[in-house]
Design a protein around this motif. Structure first.
Motif, PDB file in Angstrom:
ATOM      1  N   ALA A  60       0.829  -1.213   0.000  1.00 43.00           N
ATOM      2  CA  ALA A  60       0.000   0.000   0.000  1.00 43.00           C
ATOM      3  C   ALA A  60       0.861   1.260   0.000  1.00 43.00           C
ATOM      4  O   ALA A  60       0.545   2.249  -0.659  1.00 43.00           O
ATOM      5  CB  ALA A  60      -0.932   0.003   1.207  1.00 43.00           C
ATOM      6  N   LYS A  61       1.955   1.248   0.752  1.00 42.11           N
ATOM      7  CA  LYS A  61       2.818   2.428   0.885  1.00 42.11           C
ATOM      8  C   LYS A  61       3.849   2.562  -0.234  1.00 42.11           C
ATOM      9  O   LYS A  61       4.435   3.618  -0.414  1.00 42.11           O
ATOM     10  CB  LYS A  61       3.604   2.346   2.205  1.00 42.11           C
ATOM     11  CG  LYS A  61       2.843   2.769   3.438  1.00 42.11           C
ATOM     12  CD  LYS A  61       3.736   2.634   4.671  1.00 42.11           C
ATOM     13  CE  LYS A  61       4.982   3.475   4.637  1.00 42.11           C
ATOM     14  NZ  LYS A  61       4.832   4.857   5.104  1.00 42.11           N
ATOM     15  N   GLY A  62       4.096   1.450  -0.938  1.00 42.09           N
ATOM     16  CA  GLY A  62       5.214   1.437  -1.874  1.00 42.09           C
ATOM     17  C   GLY A  62       6.523   1.511  -1.113  1.00 42.09           C
ATOM     18  O   GLY A  62       7.484   2.167  -1.540  1.00 42.09           O
TER      19      GLY A  62
ATOM     20  N   PRO B  33       3.876   1.365  10.206  1.00 43.87           N
ATOM     21  CA  PRO B  33       4.673   2.511   9.792  1.00 43.87           C
ATOM     22  C   PRO B  33       3.746   3.708   9.662  1.00 43.87           C
ATOM     23  O   PRO B  33       2.528   3.565   9.793  1.00 43.87           O
ATOM     24  CB  PRO B  33       5.189   2.096   8.423  1.00 43.87           C
ATOM     25  CG  PRO B  33       4.098   1.236   7.878  1.00 43.87           C
ATOM     26  CD  PRO B  33       3.466   0.539   9.058  1.00 43.87           C
ATOM     27  N   SER B  34       4.302   4.879   9.418  1.00 48.92           N
ATOM     28  CA  SER B  34       3.469   6.043   9.151  1.00 48.92           C
ATOM     29  C   SER B  34       2.592   5.756   7.934  1.00 48.92           C
ATOM     30  O   SER B  34       3.026   5.114   6.982  1.00 48.92           O
ATOM     31  CB  SER B  34       4.347   7.272   8.916  1.00 48.92           C
ATOM     32  OG  SER B  34       5.366   6.975   7.978  1.00 48.92           O
ATOM     33  N   ALA B  35       1.343   6.257   7.971  1.00 50.87           N
ATOM     34  CA  ALA B  35       0.344   5.901   6.962  1.00 50.87           C
ATOM     35  C   ALA B  35       0.364   6.844   5.762  1.00 50.87           C
ATOM     36  O   ALA B  35      -0.662   7.415   5.383  1.00 50.87           O
ATOM     37  CB  ALA B  35      -1.044   5.861   7.602  1.00 50.87           C
TER      38      ALA B  35
ATOM     39  N   PRO C 178       5.469  13.361   3.154  1.00 49.83           N
ATOM     40  CA  PRO C 178       5.421  13.705   4.583  1.00 49.83           C
ATOM     41  C   PRO C 178       4.466  12.773   5.332  1.00 49.83           C
ATOM     42  O   PRO C 178       3.449  12.355   4.777  1.00 49.83           O
ATOM     43  CB  PRO C 178       4.890  15.141   4.585  1.00 49.83           C
ATOM     44  CG  PRO C 178       5.201  15.680   3.226  1.00 49.83           C
ATOM     45  CD  PRO C 178       5.099  14.515   2.303  1.00 49.83           C
ATOM     46  N   SER C 179       4.801  12.457   6.572  1.00 46.32           N
ATOM     47  CA  SER C 179       3.934  11.593   7.367  1.00 46.32           C
ATOM     48  C   SER C 179       2.603  12.289   7.627  1.00 46.32           C
ATOM     49  O   SER C 179       2.538  13.512   7.668  1.00 46.32           O
ATOM     50  CB  SER C 179       4.613  11.242   8.692  1.00 46.32           C
ATOM     51  OG  SER C 179       5.803  10.540   8.449  1.00 46.32           O
ATOM     52  N   PRO C 180       1.532  11.494   7.792  1.00 46.46           N
ATOM     53  CA  PRO C 180       0.198  12.076   7.942  1.00 46.46           C
ATOM     54  C   PRO C 180      -0.131  12.457   9.382  1.00 46.46           C
ATOM     55  O   PRO C 180       0.017  11.648  10.288  1.00 46.46           O
ATOM     56  CB  PRO C 180      -0.729  10.942   7.485  1.00 46.46           C
ATOM     57  CG  PRO C 180       0.036   9.690   7.742  1.00 46.46           C
ATOM     58  CD  PRO C 180       1.497  10.025   7.720  1.00 46.46           C
TER      59      PRO C 180
ATOM     60  N   VAL D  61       5.576  14.926  14.932  1.00 47.00           N
ATOM     61  CA  VAL D  61       6.714  14.195  14.353  1.00 47.00           C
ATOM     62  C   VAL D  61       6.713  12.801  14.984  1.00 47.00           C
ATOM     63  O   VAL D  61       6.135  12.593  16.040  1.00 47.00           O
ATOM     64  CB  VAL D  61       8.078  14.892  14.583  1.00 47.00           C
ATOM     65  CG1 VAL D  61       8.164  16.173  13.766  1.00 47.00           C
ATOM     66  CG2 VAL D  61       8.313  15.168  16.052  1.00 47.00           C
ATOM     67  N   GLU D  62       7.376  11.852  14.308  1.00 44.57           N
ATOM     68  CA  GLU D  62       7.326  10.466  14.756  1.00 44.57           C
ATOM     69  C   GLU D  62       8.068  10.243  16.072  1.00 44.57           C
ATOM     70  O   GLU D  62       8.798  11.107  16.555  1.00 44.57           O
ATOM     71  CB  GLU D  62       7.928   9.548  13.680  1.00 44.57           C
ATOM     72  CG  GLU D  62       7.206   9.563  12.343  1.00 44.57           C
ATOM     73  CD  GLU D  62       7.719  10.652  11.423  1.00 44.57           C
ATOM     74  OE1 GLU D  62       8.327  11.630  11.907  1.00 44.57           O
ATOM     75  OE2 GLU D  62       7.495  10.534  10.206  1.00 44.57           O
ATOM     76  N   SER D  63       7.904   9.022  16.572  1.00 44.07           N
ATOM     77  CA  SER D  63       8.549   8.640  17.829  1.00 44.07           C
ATOM     78  C   SER D  63      10.072   8.666  17.697  1.00 44.07           C
ATOM     79  O   SER D  63      10.622   8.500  16.603  1.00 44.07           O
ATOM     80  CB  SER D  63       8.097   7.231  18.236  1.00 44.07           C
ATOM     81  OG  SER D  63       8.501   6.284  17.275  1.00 44.07           O
TER      82      SER D  63
END
Ligand code: TXA
Ligand code: MG
Length: 339
Positions: A56-58, A143-145, A151-153, A180-182
């Motif tokens: 889905a994310k490639g 992972p980030s969606a 950019p992450s959602p 921002v992510e963990s």
């Protein structure tokens, strides 16, 4: 097509979580909010389910995923051992925006860890993420969606625009918080190593466990000019972005030069700096680093080719969450302009 499940209030939550949980238990992918960014979840123990995330994310299959669990007890079920530092970090910062890299015990499917002997594990602190983990009673690889490279959602709409039609479900729980992510910290080393700066700062980590190293791959990139035209890899906006070091006056002079050259220029800056700038489009990110972190990814998604030809972004202090903000901006930027 993708089923969008809304969480508007306490009463509606259980219905949406139950529906999402059914999809996850059937081996499907479901995006859900965490306190950092939206994640794209699947049953971490099922290889076929996990492979749907990559598709889905490639996403390149050699990039390992984080396993999300609700409790420390469930986390222990995924690893061979818990070093003392890891236990301290878990007690101090979880649930929260921290991912620990630990020796995997093989409970999760091999494609979660991309064949590594270690696994990244995280206990998120968001009522929807926690509710979903409890309801489905599975470790969720997530992972980030976003589509890989974007950019992450931080909102459900970001997820929708990237992955609608490519995933089974989306739990819409509004905007995330941290933005921002963990922080990813490798706890398998003698001295723990920060692999990705994020929501929990180096200062916070050191306050709890003493010395922490920063992965050499992260250090000092801010001062190194990037080769022009360097390929977009991460967090890339639709338009080229230059990171511009220096005062508001210095940034304004770059704006003026580029506009004279016929470019439409968009600017991202702190609220204070933004107030001093005149460009074709200006996005104030907030008045402190926490606010800036929270609005960063949305800003990166707002600029489009129709509106601007170039984005300029100011640089920020590396203290606290500024380290994570600058790390993402350096990856998003195509060039670095020093003054
Ligand atoms: O805040 C977050 O961490 C979000 C939310 C959804 O939880 N997730 C997230 O996942 O950012 P992702 O896949 O976009 O980033 C995971 C990062 C990657 O840089 C990956 O290389 C690293 O964690 N990682 C995962 N497992 C690892 C391991 N065993 N060793 C080293 N790095 C690992
Ligand atoms: Mg990501």
């Amino acid at each position: 097509q993708t089923k969008r499940m809304y969480i508007d209030n306490e009463n509606d939550a259980s219905e949406a979580l139950a529906a999402a949980s059914v999809l996850l238990r059937e081996g499907e992918t479901v995006a859900f909010p965490t306190e950092t960014v939206y994640g794209l979840g699947a049953d971490a123990t099922k290889k076929e389910a996990v492979s749907k995330i990559f598709k889905a994310k490639g996403r390149p299959e050699d990039n390992p995923l984080i396993a999300h669990v609700a409790t420390k007890k469930q986390l222990k079920n995924l690893v061979t051992s818990l070093p003392v530092v890891a236990e301290k970090l878990i007690d101090a910062f979880t649930p929260g925006p921290l991912t620990l890299v630990l020796p995997s015990n093989g409970t999760c499917a091999e494609n979660v860890t991309a064949g590594l002997s270690t696994i990244g594990v995280r206990i998120p602190d968001h009522p929807v993420a926690r509710g979903l983990l409890k309801k489905c009673d599975l470790p969720l690889a997530a992972p980030s969606a976003n589509i890989s490279g974007k950019p992450s959602p931080t909102t459900a709409d970001h997820v929708w625009s990237d992955l609608e039609g490519r995933i089974a479900g989306l739990v819409d729980g509004g905007a995330t918080g941290v933005g921002v992510e963990s922080t990813v910290i490798d706890c398998t080393q003698e001295i723990p190593v920060i692999l990705r700066p994020g929501g929990i700062t180096k200062e916070q980590l050191e306050g709890e466990i003493g010395q922490v190293m920063i992965d050499p791959a992260l250090a000092g990139t801010a001062s190194q000019p990037k080769a022009p035209g360097m390929k977009y890899t991460h967090y890339a906006p639709d338009v080229p972005m230059w990171l511009v070091d220096g005062s508001a006056e210095a940034i304004q002079s770059v704006i003026d030069t580029e506009r004279k050259g016929g470019k439409r220029v968009g600017v991202m800056a702190s609220t204070e700096t933004a107030a001093k700038l005149h460009a074709d489009r200006t996005i104030p990110l907030g008045s402190d680093l926490r606010e800036i972190a929270a609005s960063l990814y949305d800003a990166l998604r707002v600029f489009k080719h129709e509106d601007v030809d170039l984005i300029l972004c100011e640089t920020f202090d590396l203290e606290g969450i500024g380290q994570a903000v600058m790390n993402r901006l350096e990856k998003a930027a195509t060039e670095f302009v020093a003054n």
